[in-house]
Enzyme design. Structure first.
Site, PDB file in Angstrom:
ATOM      1  N   ASP A  42       0.843  -1.204   0.000  1.00 53.54           N
ATOM      2  CA  ASP A  42       0.000   0.000   0.000  1.00 53.54           C
ATOM      3  C   ASP A  42       0.875   1.250   0.000  1.00 53.54           C
ATOM      4  O   ASP A  42       0.361   2.375  -0.046  1.00 53.54           O
ATOM      5  CB  ASP A  42      -1.028  -0.006   1.142  1.00 53.54           C
ATOM      6  CG  ASP A  42      -0.394  -0.033   2.516  1.00 53.54           C
ATOM      7  OD1 ASP A  42       0.845  -0.109   2.615  1.00 53.54           O
ATOM      8  OD2 ASP A  42      -1.149   0.033   3.514  1.00 53.54           O
ATOM      9  N   SER A  43       2.208   1.053  -0.034  1.00 52.86           N
ATOM     10  CA  SER A  43       3.118   2.171  -0.308  1.00 52.86           C
ATOM     11  C   SER A  43       2.806   2.779  -1.674  1.00 52.86           C
ATOM     12  O   SER A  43       3.302   3.859  -1.992  1.00 52.86           O
ATOM     13  CB  SER A  43       4.573   1.694  -0.267  1.00 52.86           C
ATOM     14  OG  SER A  43       4.752   0.571  -1.112  1.00 52.86           O
ATOM     15  N   ASP A  81      -0.975  -6.160   0.046  1.00 52.03           N
ATOM     16  CA  ASP A  81      -1.318  -5.511   1.319  1.00 52.03           C
ATOM     17  C   ASP A  81      -2.815  -5.376   1.486  1.00 52.03           C
ATOM     18  O   ASP A  81      -3.526  -4.971   0.554  1.00 52.03           O
ATOM     19  CB  ASP A  81      -0.712  -4.094   1.352  1.00 52.03           C
ATOM     20  CG  ASP A  81       0.608  -4.058   2.091  1.00 52.03           C
ATOM     21  OD1 ASP A  81       0.923  -5.004   2.834  1.00 52.03           O
ATOM     22  OD2 ASP A  81       1.331  -3.054   1.908  1.00 52.03           O
ATOM     23  N   LYS A 110      -1.034  -9.410   3.341  1.00 51.82           N
ATOM     24  CA  LYS A 110      -0.259  -8.889   4.480  1.00 51.82           C
ATOM     25  C   LYS A 110      -1.123  -7.905   5.249  1.00 51.82           C
ATOM     26  O   LYS A 110      -1.788  -7.058   4.652  1.00 51.82           O
ATOM     27  CB  LYS A 110       1.016  -8.205   3.984  1.00 51.82           C
ATOM     28  CG  LYS A 110       1.800  -7.486   5.093  1.00 51.82           C
ATOM     29  CD  LYS A 110       3.225  -7.180   4.689  1.00 51.82           C
ATOM     30  CE  LYS A 110       3.408  -5.922   3.877  1.00 51.82           C
ATOM     31  NZ  LYS A 110       2.995  -4.677   4.550  1.00 51.82           N
ATOM     32  N   GLU A 112      -1.078  -5.383   8.989  1.00 52.40           N
ATOM     33  CA  GLU A 112      -0.165  -4.749   9.941  1.00 52.40           C
ATOM     34  C   GLU A 112      -0.645  -4.900  11.379  1.00 52.40           C
ATOM     35  O   GLU A 112      -1.845  -4.745  11.652  1.00 52.40           O
ATOM     36  CB  GLU A 112      -0.040  -3.243   9.621  1.00 52.40           C
ATOM     37  CG  GLU A 112       0.560  -2.967   8.252  1.00 52.40           C
ATOM     38  CD  GLU A 112       0.756  -1.470   7.990  1.00 52.40           C
ATOM     39  OE1 GLU A 112       0.518  -0.641   8.913  1.00 52.40           O
ATOM     40  OE2 GLU A 112       1.153  -1.140   6.864  1.00 52.40           O
ATOM     41  N   GLU A 179       9.748  -3.927  10.141  1.00 48.67           N
ATOM     42  CA  GLU A 179      10.159  -2.637   9.569  1.00 48.67           C
ATOM     43  C   GLU A 179      10.748  -1.718  10.633  1.00 48.67           C
ATOM     44  O   GLU A 179      10.159  -1.527  11.707  1.00 48.67           O
ATOM     45  CB  GLU A 179       8.939  -1.963   8.905  1.00 48.67           C
ATOM     46  CG  GLU A 179       9.264  -0.624   8.269  1.00 48.67           C
ATOM     47  CD  GLU A 179       8.195  -0.139   7.296  1.00 48.67           C
ATOM     48  OE1 GLU A 179       7.218  -0.880   7.034  1.00 48.67           O
ATOM     49  OE2 GLU A 179       8.353   0.992   6.796  1.00 48.67           O
TER      50      GLU A 179
HETATM   51  O1  KIV Z   1       3.556  -1.049   1.582  1.00 50.65           O
HETATM   52  C1  KIV Z   1       4.727  -1.444   1.505  1.00 50.65           C
HETATM   53  O2  KIV Z   1       5.435  -1.209   0.531  1.00 50.65           O
HETATM   54  C2  KIV Z   1       5.260  -2.199   2.623  1.00 50.65           C
HETATM   55  C3  KIV Z   1       6.747  -2.318   2.691  1.00 50.65           C
HETATM   56  C4  KIV Z   1       7.332  -1.025   3.081  1.00 50.65           C
HETATM   57  C5  KIV Z   1       7.180  -3.413   3.568  1.00 50.65           C
HETATM   58  O3  KIV Z   1       4.539  -2.646   3.451  1.00 50.65           O
END
Ligand code: KIV
Length: 261
Positions: A42-43, A81, A110, A112, A179
């Site tokens: 989600d970056s 994510d 994934k 968090e 992280e």
């Molecule tokens: O969203 C993302 O790119 C991430 C990485 C920074 C691990 O979760």
């Protein structure tokens, strides 16, 4: 790559090379360059959408980019994510949204956080969806954490990370992203868990490494954290830069102490 191949890499101690990826063309390039895992992070809220944080990324955004990555990929493992708001409320909501990402082409999702995520992790794993945890600096909680700061600096906080990692693994998570923690904490969490720990700013002793692709290609114009290395600097091609990243992660040349806390 399937989950058992990923587990084999981990079991034989081969470092796992992970990069974020958001589109079909880069998926093909990364896959061909030997990247083991493509993370549809989600970056993308930061690097593609120009946002200051990731919390406004939607399920539609994640499903769209996961589908693009899946079309360009032949063999890498795809992790997508779960965006902010898609899993916090209940395990059932988490399942509905995770199923959408799997239908879009994700092999694993994934999410968090520790403690409160365990019920959702169990719920997804029991229903056949592989899960990756994410501890340390969790960007979706940046307001509560008071900024993008190194986590786990004192002994109590480090112990909490170890405990949360163990609980996520016991709940069925088969991978963990860790992280922005001191290298010693990265090493300890990795030593204590029986699942791959993928570090980003977590030192050299994790089972693998992940970077945001725009950062490691030197495209990001804002000040970058110490853990980033520009693999394209000095010339060459994007393909070469990605191959160098894979080689350096596998050999342990990246990260070194200059990239750690
Ligand atoms: O969203 C993302 O790119 C991430 C990485 C920074 C691990 O979760």
């Amino acid at each position: 790559m399937d989950l058992s191949a990923l587990r084999d890499l981990y079991a034989r101690g081969e470092k796992i090379a992970v990069l974020t990826c958001y589109d079909a063309m880069f998926a093909g390039i990364m896959d061909a360059a030997g990247v083991d895992v493509l993370l549809v992070g989600d970056s993308l809220g930061n690097v593609l959408q120009g946002r200051r944080h990731t919390m406004a990324v939607s399920m539609d955004d994640m499903a769209y980019h996961t589908e693009c990555v899946a079309r360009g990929n032949a063999s890498a493992w795809i992790v997508a994510d779960m965006p902010f708001g898609s899993y916090q409320e209940s395990p059932e909501l988490a399942f509905r949204n995770a199923a959408r990402l799997v239908q879009a082409g994700a092999n694993m999702v994934k999410l968090e956080g520790g403690d409160w995520t365990l019920a959702a992790v169990r719920f997804l794993v029991d229903r056949g969806i592989p899960v990756c945890g994410h501890l340390g600096l969790t960007p979706q909680s940046v307001h509560a954490l008071g900024g993008y700061r190194v986590q786990g600096r004192d002994a109590g906080a480090a112990q909490t990370l170890v405990r949360q990692g163990e609980e996520l693994a016991a709940a069925g998570a088969s991978m963990l992203v860790l992280e922005l923690v001191p290298a010693a904490v990265g090493a300890e969490v990795t030593r204590r868990l029986q699942i791959p720990v993928i570090g980003i700013g977590a030192g050299p002793d994790c089972s693998g490494q992940v970077l945001v692709m725009h950062d490691m290609l030197g495209l990001t114009r804002t000040t970058l954290p110490r853990f980033v290395r520009n693999f394209l600097s000095g010339g060459g091609s994007i393909d070469e830069a990605i191959r160098k990243y894979v080689a350096d992660v596998k050999s342990g040349a990246f990260p070194d102490t200059t990239h750690s806390y």
